[in-house]
Write a protein that holds these residues in place. Structure first.
Motif, PDB file in Angstrom:
ATOM      1  N   SER A 143       0.857  -1.183   0.000  1.00  0.00           N
ATOM      2  CA  SER A 143       0.000   0.000   0.000  1.00  0.00           C
ATOM      3  C   SER A 143       0.891   1.229   0.000  1.00  0.00           C
ATOM      4  CB  SER A 143      -0.901   0.004   1.242  1.00  0.00           C
ATOM      5  OG  SER A 143      -1.525   1.270   1.393  1.00  0.00           O
ATOM      6  N   PRO A 144       0.767   2.124  -0.984  1.00  0.00           N
ATOM      7  CA  PRO A 144       1.710   3.241  -1.120  1.00  0.00           C
ATOM      8  C   PRO A 144       1.556   4.352  -0.095  1.00  0.00           C
ATOM      9  CG  PRO A 144       0.005   3.385  -2.792  1.00  0.00           C
ATOM     10  CD  PRO A 144      -0.198   2.078  -2.104  1.00  0.00           C
ATOM     11  N   ASN A 145       0.437   4.386   0.620  1.00  0.00           N
ATOM     12  CA  ASN A 145       0.175   5.520   1.514  1.00  0.00           C
ATOM     13  C   ASN A 145      -0.012   5.135   2.976  1.00  0.00           C
ATOM     14  OD1 ASN A 145       0.013   7.463  -0.704  1.00  0.00           O
ATOM     15  ND2 ASN A 145      -1.907   6.437  -1.226  1.00  0.00           N
ATOM     16  N   THR A 146      -0.248   3.876   3.247  1.00  0.00           N
ATOM     17  CA  THR A 146      -0.628   3.458   4.599  1.00  0.00           C
ATOM     18  C   THR A 146       0.512   3.608   5.600  1.00  0.00           C
ATOM     19  OG1 THR A 146      -2.289   1.947   3.728  1.00  0.00           O
ATOM     20  CG2 THR A 146      -1.529   1.534   5.964  1.00  0.00           C
ATOM     21  N   GLY A 147       1.759   3.426   5.154  1.00  0.00           N
ATOM     22  CA  GLY A 147       2.886   3.535   6.071  1.00  0.00           C
ATOM     23  C   GLY A 147       2.929   4.878   6.778  1.00  0.00           C
ATOM     24  N   LYS A 148       2.753   5.953   6.028  1.00  0.00           N
ATOM     25  CA  LYS A 148       2.766   7.294   6.625  1.00  0.00           C
ATOM     26  C   LYS A 148       1.694   7.428   7.689  1.00  0.00           C
ATOM     27  CE  LYS A 148       2.327  12.209   5.525  1.00  0.00           C
ATOM     28  NZ  LYS A 148       2.213  13.220   4.459  1.00  0.00           N
ATOM     29  N   LEU A 149       0.521   6.862   7.442  1.00  0.00           N
ATOM     30  CA  LEU A 149      -0.602   6.985   8.367  1.00  0.00           C
ATOM     31  C   LEU A 149      -0.422   6.145   9.620  1.00  0.00           C
ATOM     32  CD1 LEU A 149      -3.535   6.872   5.776  1.00  0.00           C
ATOM     33  CD2 LEU A 149      -2.251   8.850   6.599  1.00  0.00           C
ATOM     34  N   GLY A 216       4.882   4.006   2.087  1.00  0.00           N
ATOM     35  CA  GLY A 216       4.136   2.771   1.932  1.00  0.00           C
ATOM     36  C   GLY A 216       4.323   1.783   3.061  1.00  0.00           C
ATOM     37  N   VAL A 217       3.658   0.643   2.890  1.00  0.00           N
ATOM     38  CA  VAL A 217       3.789  -0.478   3.812  1.00  0.00           C
ATOM     39  C   VAL A 217       3.751  -1.769   2.986  1.00  0.00           C
ATOM     40  CG1 VAL A 217       1.296  -0.542   4.271  1.00  0.00           C
ATOM     41  CG2 VAL A 217       2.862  -1.594   5.882  1.00  0.00           C
ATOM     42  N   ASN A 218       4.612  -2.705   3.325  1.00  0.00           N
ATOM     43  CA  ASN A 218       4.656  -4.014   2.682  1.00  0.00           C
ATOM     44  C   ASN A 218       4.179  -5.094   3.635  1.00  0.00           C
ATOM     45  OD1 ASN A 218       6.215  -3.910  -0.073  1.00  0.00           O
ATOM     46  ND2 ASN A 218       7.374  -2.565   1.297  1.00  0.00           N
TER      47      ASN A 218
END
Length: 237
Positions: A143-149, A216-218
């Motif tokens: 997910s390209p945006n979830t890591g920041k959140l 992101g998140v992997n």
């Protein structure tokens, strides 16, 4: 004179208590730092508390979608023979980051009523935050945006700055290579890696990876030769 000494001792003790109360969630025996959590959510009571009866440590917990997660990394010292480490073999890092666990130790580390997250748990967390997300195969999701959140605010650097919108407060606790006996990637330019319970091919297990390279998140499967952080998930009712 004795009364004066008693008064100053009381004042000093009260000051220590207030300092602890402002930035820690306290039990009788131990305080767990909360200054890395989402401070707006903390002030408004959005976090709950869980007292681990095994060692009297108190953890803040947060509900995200249908799941309740520990909002701080587990810091339980497992039984003898179950491997875990403080980053750099420094106890101060355990106070901030929790412990780094071998996968075998992680599988037994969560207290009663909680469990090590599965592949499905990780994907449900991301799906709640980014509804269009889907794991591209049964072995990997991104997910390209979830890591920041999910990242704690004010802790990460460069491309990895976090906003901690959901109170998950992921910290760059780094990891430990068990075979090489070496610690890696702690701090602002580091990574947050969390063990999962689901196995693939015997030698690999699920892993949630958040790093400083992007927002992101992997979610994937890695070899079990690494010690990583643990976030427990509450068992469904």
């Amino acid at each position: 004179m004795n009364r004066l000494l008693t008064f100053f001792a009381f004042v000093a003790g009260f000051a220590v208590f207030m300092a602890c109360d402002d930035s820690y969630s306290c039990s009788i025996h131990h305080c767990v730092a909360t200054n890395y959590l989402n401070q707006d959510m903390l002030a408004s009571g959005k976090y709950g508390d869980f007292l681990d009866p095994r060692d009297d440590q108190v953890y803040k917990v947060v509900t995200i979608g249908q799941q309740t997660w520990m909002a701080q990394n587990l810091n339980y010292i497992p039984k003898s023979g179950e491997e875990s480490w403080c980053w750099g073999n420094n106890e101060d890092f355990c106070e901030k980051y929790g412990r780094l666990y071998s996968w075998e130790a992680a599988m037994k580390a969560c207290p009663d009523g909680w469990h090590l997250p599965t592949w499905d748990d990780f994907n449900a967390l991301i799906k709640h935050i980014e509804p269009d997300y889907s794991a591209d195969t049964s072995l990997h999701g991104y997910s390209p945006n979830t890591g920041k959140l999910l990242k704690a605010a004010g802790v990460w650097a460069d491309y990895g700055v976090g906003s901690d919108d959901f109170g998950f407060s992921a910290l760059p606790a780094g990891n430990y290579n068990i075979e090489e006996k070496a610690f890696f990637l702690e701090g602002k330019g580091g990574v947050a890696n969390f063990w999962g319970a689901t196995e693939r091919d015997g030698g690999r297990a699920a892993w949630l990876d958040i790093d400083n390279e992007d927002n992101g998140v992997n979610v994937g499967f890695i070899l079990k030769n690494t010690a990583s952080s643990v976030r427990c998930v509450k068992n469904p009712n």
